[in-house]
Write a protein that holds these residues in place. Structure first.
Motif, short mmCIF file in Angstrom:
data_model
loop_
_atom_site.label_atom_id
_atom_site.label_comp_id
_atom_site.label_asym_id
_atom_site.label_seq_id
_atom_site.Cartn_x
_atom_site.Cartn_y
_atom_site.Cartn_z
N GLN A 34 0.80 -1.21 0.00
CA GLN A 34 0.00 0.00 0.00
C GLN A 34 0.84 1.27 0.00
N GLY A 35 1.94 1.28 0.72
CA GLY A 35 2.76 2.48 0.81
C GLY A 35 3.43 2.89 -0.49
N LEU A 39 -0.95 8.46 -3.76
CA LEU A 39 -1.75 8.90 -2.62
C LEU A 39 -3.25 8.67 -2.83
N ALA A 40 -3.75 8.92 -4.02
CA ALA A 40 -5.18 8.73 -4.28
C ALA A 40 -5.59 7.27 -4.08
N ILE A 41 -4.74 6.33 -4.48
CA ILE A 41 -5.05 4.91 -4.30
C ILE A 41 -4.94 4.55 -2.83
N GLN A 42 -3.93 5.06 -2.14
CA GLN A 42 -3.82 4.81 -0.70
C GLN A 42 -5.06 5.28 0.03
N ASP A 43 -5.53 6.49 -0.29
CA ASP A 43 -6.72 7.05 0.35
C ASP A 43 -7.95 6.17 0.08
N ALA A 44 -8.10 5.73 -1.17
CA ALA A 44 -9.25 4.88 -1.51
C ALA A 44 -9.17 3.53 -0.81
N LEU A 45 -7.98 2.95 -0.72
CA LEU A 45 -7.82 1.66 -0.03
C LEU A 45 -8.21 1.76 1.44
N ARG A 46 -7.89 2.88 2.08
CA ARG A 46 -8.22 3.05 3.50
C ARG A 46 -9.74 3.01 3.73
N CYS A 47 -10.52 3.23 2.69
CA CYS A 47 -11.99 3.22 2.80
C CYS A 47 -12.57 1.84 2.54
#
Length: 158
Positions: A34-35, A39-47
């Motif tokens: 994930q890291g 950033l947009a993919i990281q943010d979406a994954l957190r949801c």
């Protein structure tokens, strides 16, 4: 620790430390998981509850050996002699192992001690926290970093 940027910084520092220690032992190390996503993919994954959130942090090779690492910071507990592994992380790790056999996955904690997901799940003294969200395992069950990944002296002699 609710502050995501601070958690990320601490996690990044731990991954960098593990990378340096592995490289000193002759491993070639690459960030993954994930890291490494934008950033947009990281943010979406957190949801989501996707197991992609729990993908290993590092992949490493030394000769024909290939391994993955899930860096676990802020461990062991500050009030007990146990490591805490989230149930979601453990289940995703076991799923990862099933899909990627025979590539091993190791948890490396803040004190550089090492456990595998099956060990966390099956050690007789591994217990589920009363909330059901964490597995707690004695720090005495962990392996030394050098015993799992080799020593610096061994790496330089090879």
């Amino acid at each position: 620790m609710a502050n995501w940027p601070l958690r990320k910084e601490i996690g990044d520092q731990h991954e960098q430390r593990i990378t340096r220690e592995l490289e000193r032992r002759g491993w070639t190390v690459q960030l993954c998981g994930q890291g490494t996503y934008p950033l947009a993919i990281q943010d979406a994954l957190r949801c989501t509850d996707s197991s992609l959130r729990q993908f290993p942090d590092l992949i490493a090779a030394r000769g024909p050996d290939l391994i993955t690492i899930d860096a676990k910071t802020r461990m062991p507990s500050t009030t007990t002699d146990r490591y805490a592994i989230s149930r979601k992380s453990l289940l995703a790790s076991l799923q990862f192992l099933g899909m990627n056999a025979p590539v091993p996955l190791y948890y490396v904690f803040g004190d550089l001690a090492v456990l595998t997901p099956p060990e966390v799940m099956h050690y007789p003294n591994a217990i589920r926290h009363s909330s059901g969200s964490y597995y707690l395992i004695s720090t005495r069950q962990a392996h030394r970093f050098d015993d799992v990944f080799g020593t610096i002296a061994t790496a330089h002699a090879a």
